[in-house]
Motif scaffolding. Structure first.
Motif, short mmCIF file in Angstrom:
data_model
loop_
_atom_site.label_atom_id
_atom_site.label_comp_id
_atom_site.label_asym_id
_atom_site.label_seq_id
_atom_site.Cartn_x
_atom_site.Cartn_y
_atom_site.Cartn_z
N GLU A 86 65.35 27.05 27.08
CA GLU A 86 64.19 26.47 27.74
C GLU A 86 63.26 27.55 28.26
O GLU A 86 63.68 28.68 28.50
N PRO A 87 61.97 27.25 28.45
CA PRO A 87 61.01 28.25 28.90
C PRO A 87 61.13 28.54 30.39
O PRO A 87 61.68 27.75 31.15
N LYS A 88 60.62 29.70 30.78
CA LYS A 88 60.57 30.10 32.19
C LYS A 88 59.16 30.54 32.52
O LYS A 88 58.45 31.11 31.68
N VAL A 89 58.74 30.27 33.75
CA VAL A 89 57.41 30.68 34.20
C VAL A 89 57.47 32.15 34.64
O VAL A 89 58.36 32.56 35.39
N LYS A 91 51.12 28.95 27.48
CA LYS A 91 50.93 28.06 28.63
C LYS A 91 50.22 26.80 28.17
O LYS A 91 49.62 26.75 27.08
N ARG A 92 50.27 25.78 29.01
CA ARG A 92 49.58 24.54 28.68
C ARG A 92 48.07 24.74 28.74
O ARG A 92 47.57 25.55 29.52
N ALA A 93 47.37 23.98 27.93
CA ALA A 93 45.90 23.99 27.96
C ALA A 93 45.44 22.85 28.85
O ALA A 93 45.75 21.68 28.58
N ASP A 143 52.98 36.29 35.96
CA ASP A 143 51.55 36.31 35.67
C ASP A 143 50.97 34.92 35.42
O ASP A 143 49.81 34.78 35.03
N GLY A 144 51.79 33.87 35.61
CA GLY A 144 51.30 32.51 35.42
C GLY A 144 51.53 31.94 34.04
O GLY A 144 51.38 30.73 33.83
N TRP A 145 51.87 32.78 33.06
CA TRP A 145 52.20 32.31 31.71
C TRP A 145 53.67 31.92 31.67
O TRP A 145 54.45 32.26 32.57
#
Length: 287
Positions: free
Chosen positions: A221-224, A149-151, A227-229
């Motif tokens: 591509e990423p997926k959310v 996840k983004r910081a 759990d929020g990650w």
């Protein structure tokens, strides 16, 4: 014995037939068959309060448990009983992770593990890992995901940078390469400046298109997650009933970007998750 040779999902369905069948379907004989042989060392201390093997099974399906000195987490896929793992960032090989100028090891409240790897600033991005085939379920198609996840809600240097990902068997045929991004690609985004950790960099729509064309235009591509990650699929692999199933055989996986030279920062990596492919996913055997 008939139910014994089915699956956890089938046993739950059979239990609705009648009281007699329900008694058989919920017996310890059946549910011990669905548990891994080493389950007694995996269940938490509260398992002493469980009244049946089915309750122990459900505890391992509903909540993951930490193993290997807290470097891995383990759980069961509820419907099938297949083994699932997440390797923490501490269990991965991350280039320059021992240099505080490039990476920091921090604690975040929503991580499964004691520490996560937070990227401060690198231009050479490389993460690798391995897991023994003997730890996974035989005859099973697995997918491998990077969890991150983004910081601080913002990352730099990932928006227009495809990264090379590989999943395969150590010492076997070369793993098939694919390309992934850690930030979704917005092809409608206009040309303009992108923030990096050190400066503003001009990125044109043509440059973004060129980069995608160079890697074939097919980028994962990423997926959310719930759990929020976020997660991005690095690849897939098939664990045969025979052959790639000995403790000496290993699966290796990697994600890297070392050619563009763009500086990247402000991303947190929890680990790599290895779980059975769901019904409907592409079932292609990787040799």
């Amino acid at each position: 014995m008939v139910i014994y040779h089915t699956s956890p999902r089938d046993a739950c369905v059979a239990a609705s037939v009648s009281k007699t069948v329900k008694s058989a379907a919920e017996s310890d004989l059946v549910w011990e068959r669905f548990l891994p042989p080493e389950y007694s060392s995996l269940v938490p201390p509260r398992s002493l309060d469980f009244s049946s093997k089915k309750e122990i099974y459900l505890s391992l399906a509903d909540d993951s448990v930490l193993i290997d000195d807290g470097k891995k987490s383990f759980w069961l896929e509820k419907a099938s009983g297949k083994r699932c793992y997440m390797l923490s960032a501490m269990d991965l090989k991350i280039t320059w992770s021992d240099c505080p100028a490039y990476w920091q090891w921090n604690t975040v409240p929503d991580s499964k593990f004691k520490r996560v790897a937070e990227l401060r600033d690198v231009c050479w991005f490389e993460i690798r890992g391995k897991i023994s085939c003997g730890m996974l379920s035989k005859g099973t198609h697995y997918s491998v995901y990077l969890v991150f996840k983004r910081a601080g809600g913002r990352s730099y240097g990932f928006e227009d940078t495809p990264m090379e990902a590989q999943v395969g068997f150590v010492g076997k045929d070369a793993a098939k390469k694919k390309f992934v991004v850690l930030e979704p690609i917005d092809m409608d985004q206009p040309s303009g400046y992108r923030y990096t950790s050190v400066s503003l960099t001009w990125v044109s729509r043509e440059d973004r298109t060129r980069r995608l064309r160079e890697v074939g235009g097919n980028v994962e591509e990423p997926k959310v997650r719930g759990d929020g990650w976020s997660e991005v699929k690095l690849g897939k692999v098939y664990i045969h009933d025979g052959g790639y199933d000995d403790d000496g055989d290993e699966i290796e996986f990697s994600i890297m970007e070392t050619e563009q030279g763009d500086w990247k920062s402000a991303m947190i990596f929890q680990g790599v998750e290895i779980r059975p492919m769901k019904e409907g996913e592409e079932m292609v055997i990787t040799k």
